[in-house]
Design a protein around this motif. Structure first.
Motif, short mmCIF file in Angstrom:
data_model
loop_
_atom_site.label_atom_id
_atom_site.label_comp_id
_atom_site.label_asym_id
_atom_site.label_seq_id
_atom_site.Cartn_x
_atom_site.Cartn_y
_atom_site.Cartn_z
N HIS A 95 -19.23 -16.74 30.28
CA HIS A 95 -20.31 -15.71 30.03
C HIS A 95 -21.49 -15.66 31.07
CE1 HIS A 95 -18.38 -16.50 25.94
NE2 HIS A 95 -19.08 -15.67 25.54
N PHE A 96 -21.75 -14.41 31.48
CA PHE A 96 -22.84 -14.27 32.06
C PHE A 96 -24.14 -13.88 31.44
CE2 PHE A 96 -19.31 -13.92 35.35
CZ PHE A 96 -19.98 -14.09 36.28
N THR A 97 -25.10 -14.37 31.79
CA THR A 97 -26.46 -14.06 31.12
C THR A 97 -27.55 -13.90 31.97
OG1 THR A 97 -25.69 -15.68 29.38
CG2 THR A 97 -28.00 -14.94 29.35
N ASN A 98 -28.27 -12.89 31.87
CA ASN A 98 -29.52 -12.45 32.56
C ASN A 98 -30.86 -13.19 32.08
OD1 ASN A 98 -31.55 -11.46 34.43
ND2 ASN A 98 -31.58 -9.42 33.33
N LEU A 99 -31.33 -14.13 32.69
CA LEU A 99 -32.53 -14.89 32.24
C LEU A 99 -33.79 -14.29 32.62
CD1 LEU A 99 -31.18 -18.35 33.59
CD2 LEU A 99 -30.80 -17.15 31.43
N ARG A 133 -19.31 -11.15 28.37
CA ARG A 133 -18.16 -12.22 28.34
C ARG A 133 -16.98 -11.64 29.41
NH1 ARG A 133 -13.35 -13.17 24.50
NH2 ARG A 133 -12.29 -13.26 26.66
N THR A 134 -16.10 -12.25 30.01
CA THR A 134 -15.06 -11.73 30.89
C THR A 134 -13.66 -12.03 30.19
OG1 THR A 134 -14.55 -14.23 31.84
CG2 THR A 134 -16.09 -12.88 32.87
N PRO A 135 -12.60 -11.63 30.66
CA PRO A 135 -11.21 -11.95 30.24
C PRO A 135 -11.14 -13.58 30.34
CG PRO A 135 -11.06 -10.20 31.85
CD PRO A 135 -12.77 -10.72 31.95
N SER A 136 -10.34 -14.02 29.50
CA SER A 136 -9.99 -15.47 29.41
C SER A 136 -8.68 -15.66 30.23
CB SER A 136 -9.69 -15.66 28.09
OG SER A 136 -8.66 -15.63 27.34
N MET A 137 -8.39 -16.97 30.86
CA MET A 137 -7.45 -17.23 31.55
C MET A 137 -6.83 -18.33 30.98
SD MET A 137 -5.47 -16.95 33.88
CE MET A 137 -5.97 -15.27 34.31
N CYS A 138 -5.47 -18.61 30.79
CA CYS A 138 -4.60 -19.73 30.56
C CYS A 138 -3.84 -20.17 31.60
CB CYS A 138 -4.10 -19.17 29.23
SG CYS A 138 -3.04 -20.86 28.53
N ARG A 187 -17.90 -4.17 25.93
CA ARG A 187 -18.44 -4.12 24.58
C ARG A 187 -17.65 -3.75 23.71
NH1 ARG A 187 -21.61 -7.69 26.10
NH2 ARG A 187 -23.86 -6.91 27.29
N HIS A 188 -16.77 -2.93 24.02
CA HIS A 188 -15.45 -2.74 22.71
C HIS A 188 -14.50 -3.66 22.72
CE1 HIS A 188 -13.35 0.89 20.65
NE2 HIS A 188 -12.21 -0.34 20.92
N ILE A 189 -14.22 -4.38 23.74
CA ILE A 189 -13.32 -5.35 23.64
C ILE A 189 -13.72 -6.55 22.77
CG2 ILE A 189 -11.79 -7.31 24.85
CD1 ILE A 189 -10.76 -4.10 24.93
N GLU A 190 -15.15 -6.97 23.19
CA GLU A 190 -16.01 -7.83 22.46
C GLU A 190 -15.98 -7.48 20.93
OE1 GLU A 190 -19.14 -9.34 25.89
OE2 GLU A 190 -19.70 -7.93 24.68
N GLY A 191 -16.36 -6.29 20.80
CA GLY A 191 -16.31 -5.73 19.53
C GLY A 191 -15.08 -6.09 18.71
N LEU A 192 -14.01 -5.79 19.49
CA LEU A 192 -12.51 -5.81 18.60
C LEU A 192 -12.36 -7.29 18.23
CD1 LEU A 192 -9.77 -4.79 18.03
CD2 LEU A 192 -9.09 -5.44 20.22
N TYR A 193 -12.67 -8.30 19.11
CA TYR A 193 -12.29 -9.45 18.74
C TYR A 193 -13.42 -10.11 17.51
CZ TYR A 193 -10.12 -9.65 23.16
OH TYR A 193 -9.16 -9.17 24.43
N ALA A 194 -14.73 -9.53 17.72
CA ALA A 194 -15.49 -9.91 16.88
C ALA A 194 -15.12 -9.37 15.26
CB ALA A 194 -16.98 -9.52 16.95
N PHE A 195 -14.76 -8.04 15.33
CA PHE A 195 -14.25 -7.35 13.96
C PHE A 195 -13.16 -8.14 13.60
CE2 PHE A 195 -11.01 -4.00 12.56
CZ PHE A 195 -11.66 -3.93 11.50
#
Length: 693
Positions: free
Chosen positions: A123-127, A250-255, A471-479
């Motif tokens: 997660h990247f955050t602008n402070l 957020r970025t993609p995840s890696m396993c 934002r769309h992918i984040e929204g899909l996961y949240a949904f």
């Protein structure tokens, strides 16, 4: 003083060096190097070493055009162990922060100590109170892997979904030094044409399975650098954006899953078991098996499409008719066409061009869908309903009510619902929750029949390339997460034109019960190949079946299945249907066990070959062998070598086709060569085996 010959030599040397610089592979960023001994990886220690203070982390990015490896070691650093409620799972948050850059990176890490696996995302955050500098080239992993032995590295993966006979076709390639291998999906769905799962086999009898979690457009690059080293990096294909004040993305995840074995299938099977143990849906703390399903006489009569002519009375009658013949599924599956407008054929409307009318068609279902759900519940079945909320047709209810929430591209009438808009996503979530609750729906099926990438690109703000996709992918996961929280017993079927959104973020939330729209070609040979390829990585998937002959039915067998038999057709036998379901019930548990392909991975679409595979249960040393002799195969015999058997074991083998068949074989005999016999072309064979104690 330089002579003419020396001058020419210098020019030639410079040209040669320049050519080498252009041609040789090179990373845009200095990479972390991970060295392996011949011992298994201890995952907790690996995490601490990979994310150690003062070390280049296993990810990379650019900030204002500068490579992160040049500055990130000087950033403030913290390593925090977090609470984990899951057995054999450790959790950490590693933070990198720079007050000067006004940026914080939180790396959420999970380690799975029982499977030598690790998973992380950033997660990247602008402070700052102002826009950040531009962030680009974000690689959630950027690592060199070095082994103790030199030799060949073999990259194993599979095709993505093409809606073809070659869907999920397994692929293996020997990596040549300096040769780059690029993989990415098309159209903005994570498993369209490419598959985000890889297994790298090293010369040291060790390997790594890589699984990418991103339901949009990821990209992965592999390069063999030396005879003992390869590099791997992966991230979003398209991202170059600043962050607004206090904004986070957020970025993609890696396993990564590490394995040690002489046979690379041990790595594949370790990953399959890991998926079932830690990356699959749990209900009340227990693994949730995906169901055996049936529909309501799919797609008839003409010009009806899907279920656009279904009525309440007919659906209830079909449930009772299936019950009459002892063909009760675990789930009754209502697919597309139950909503308003889908049956207006005179006006040119079908299920496909009325998505966005998410209200029940009260002409055909005057009391909603709940009476159908209640009838299914009476016979002990669940009720699943199809939705496609992300694709909206111009002029439908949702498009008229909230045009501001629709993303447009060009002049077409297909719109993309803006899941990246939090207000829109919350509104949609409430609408779907209400439909599920009001209609007694047990399981939720989500389709997605469009390519979203052009919509994201067309609607990105200036200077924020890729942010609409994020934002769309984040929204899909949240949904999906909100649905699963609201309905603790819910299962989600993940369909995107059939199997086009499979990745490490969707599989913990869902499973593909309809893995390919190639099903509509009614080609059992294709279904065999799909099972054969997907089983290398994923144990949970399903498809449909229209026929009851053994060859066709067995071609569709997997851990899940939907039977679309025409129970009203006088030309089919309900006794054949019953026999199919009895056979499936007896072998279905093995599809959750270890998998061994028994033929190669050459062109599996040919009609002159055999396809055969084995599923083995290590806990009791039993299993099944499934084999097909295709229509033009000239051979009635195939010699196979079984895998996973206990050393010095003796096994009893029986046939599901011939009750009189029985033979005893030692594990040595089965490992060295066991003959399968199918006398007639387009024939199948199903054997069971168990250890003799």
């Amino acid at each position: 003083m330089m002579t003419a010959n020396m001058s020419n030599f210098c020019k030639l040397l410079f040209a040669t060096l320049l050519l080498l610089f252009v041609l040789l592979p090179r990373s845009s960023t200095a990479q972390q190097k991970i060295r392996f001994s011949n011992k298994p990886v201890e995952i907790t220690r690996w995490i601490h070493e990979a994310f150690a203070k003062g070390k280049i982390p296993p990810f990379s990015f650019e900030l204002d055009g500068k490579e992160s490896s040049d500055f990130i070691k000087s950033w403030d650093y913290s390593f925090e162990k977090r609470v984990s409620t899951e057995v054999n799972v450790v959790r950490y948050r590693i933070t990198y922060e720079s007050k000067q850059a006004g940026l914080r990176i939180d790396c959420e890490v999970e380690g799975y100590t029982d499977y030598d696996a690790v998973k992380w995302l950033l997660h990247f955050t602008n402070l700052q109170d102002e826009d950040s500098k531009v962030i680009s080239q974000v690689k959630v992993i950027n690592v060199d892997f070095e082994y103790a032995c030199s030799g060949d590295f073999i990259l194993h993966t599979a095709d993505g979904n093409h809606i073809s006979k070659a869907d999920f076709h397994p692929r293996s390639l020997v990596m040549n030094s300096g040769e780059e291998h690029h993989f990415f999906p098309e159209g903005g769905r994570s498993s369209e044409t490419s598959f985000p799962f890889f297994n790298i086999e090293s010369p040291a009898n060790q390997g790594v399975v890589f699984a990418i979690g991103w339901s949009g457009t990821w990209i992965s690059d592999f390069v063999k650098k030396t005879d003992s080293t390869f590099s791997f990096n992966s991230g979003m294909k398209r991202f170059e954006s600043y962050l607004k004040s206090n904004e986070t993305f957020r970025t993609p995840s890696m396993c990564l899953l590490f394995w040690n074995a002489e046979n690379r299938m041990e790595g594949h099977n370790k990953f399959r078991r890991f998926v079932l143990a830690h990356q699959s849906r749990k209900i009340n703390g227990k693994f949730a098996a995906y169901p055996l399903s049936s529909g309501f006489n799919y797609h008839d009569p003409e010009p009806c499409t899907e279920y656009s002519c279904l009525t309440e009375d007919y659906a209830i009658a079909m449930i009772r008719r299936y019950t009459q013949f002892g063909l009760i599924p675990e789930v009754y599956w209502l697919d597309a066409g139950w909503y308003s407008g889908a049956a207006n054929f005179e006006q040119g409307q079908t299920w496909a061009n009325t998505v966005g009318n998410w209200t029940v068609d009260t002409t055909r279902f005057p009391r909603g869908l709940k009476p159908i759900a209640e009838e299914a519940h009476k016979v002990g079945a669940k009720f699943m309903v199809w939705f496609e909320p992300e694709r909206v047709i111009e002029g439908t209810q949702w498009a008229r009510e909230h045009p501001e929430w629709m993303l447009r591209h060009g002049e077409g009438d297909w719109l993309l619902f803006d899941l990246g808009n939090k207000d829109a996503r919350k509104w949609m979530t409430r609408k779907i929750i209400d439909l599920i609750r009001d209609n007694g729906i047990d399981y939720y099926r989500q389709d997605f029949n469009m390519r979203p990438d052009v919509y994201w690109e067309a609607n990105d703000e200036p200077g924020r390339v890729g942010m609409k996709e994020v934002r769309h992918i984040e929204g899909l996961y949240a949904f999906w997460d909100d649905l699963l929280t609201e309905f603790p017993n819910l299962l989600i079927d993940n369909c995107a034109s059939g199997g086009r959104r499979l990745d490490m973020e969707t599989i913990p939330r869902s499973a593909p019960l309809w893995r390919s729209d190639y099903y509509h070609y009614d080609d059992p040979d294709g279904y065999q190949g799909h099972t054969y390829g997907l089983n290398f990585f994923l144990p949970l998937h399903g498809t449909g079946i229209l026929q009851t002959d053994r060859y066709s039915f067995r071609s569709s067998m997997s851990s899940a299945l939907i039977y679309n038999w025409k129970i009203t057709d006088k030309n089919v036998s309900y006794i054949d249907m019953q026999n199919c379901l009895k056979e499936f019930a007896s072998v279905r548990p093995y599809y959750y066990e270890d998998y061994y392909p028994l033929v190669g991975i050459e062109d599996l679409t040919r009609d002159n070959i055999w396809i055969a595979y084995q599923l083995h249960r290590p806990t009791d040393e039993s299993g099944i062998i499934v084999a097909f002799r295709r229509e033009k195969s000239p051979d009635n015999r195939l010699t196979v070598k079984l895998g996973g058997l206990k050393k010095d074991g003796n096994y009893l083998i029986t046939s599901m086709d011939d009750e009189s068949f029985k033979c005893f074989k030692s594990s040595k005999e089965l490992n060295e060569g066991f003959d399968l016999m199918i006398e007639e072309p387009r024939g199948s064979l199903l054997l069971k085996y168990s250890i003799v104690k």
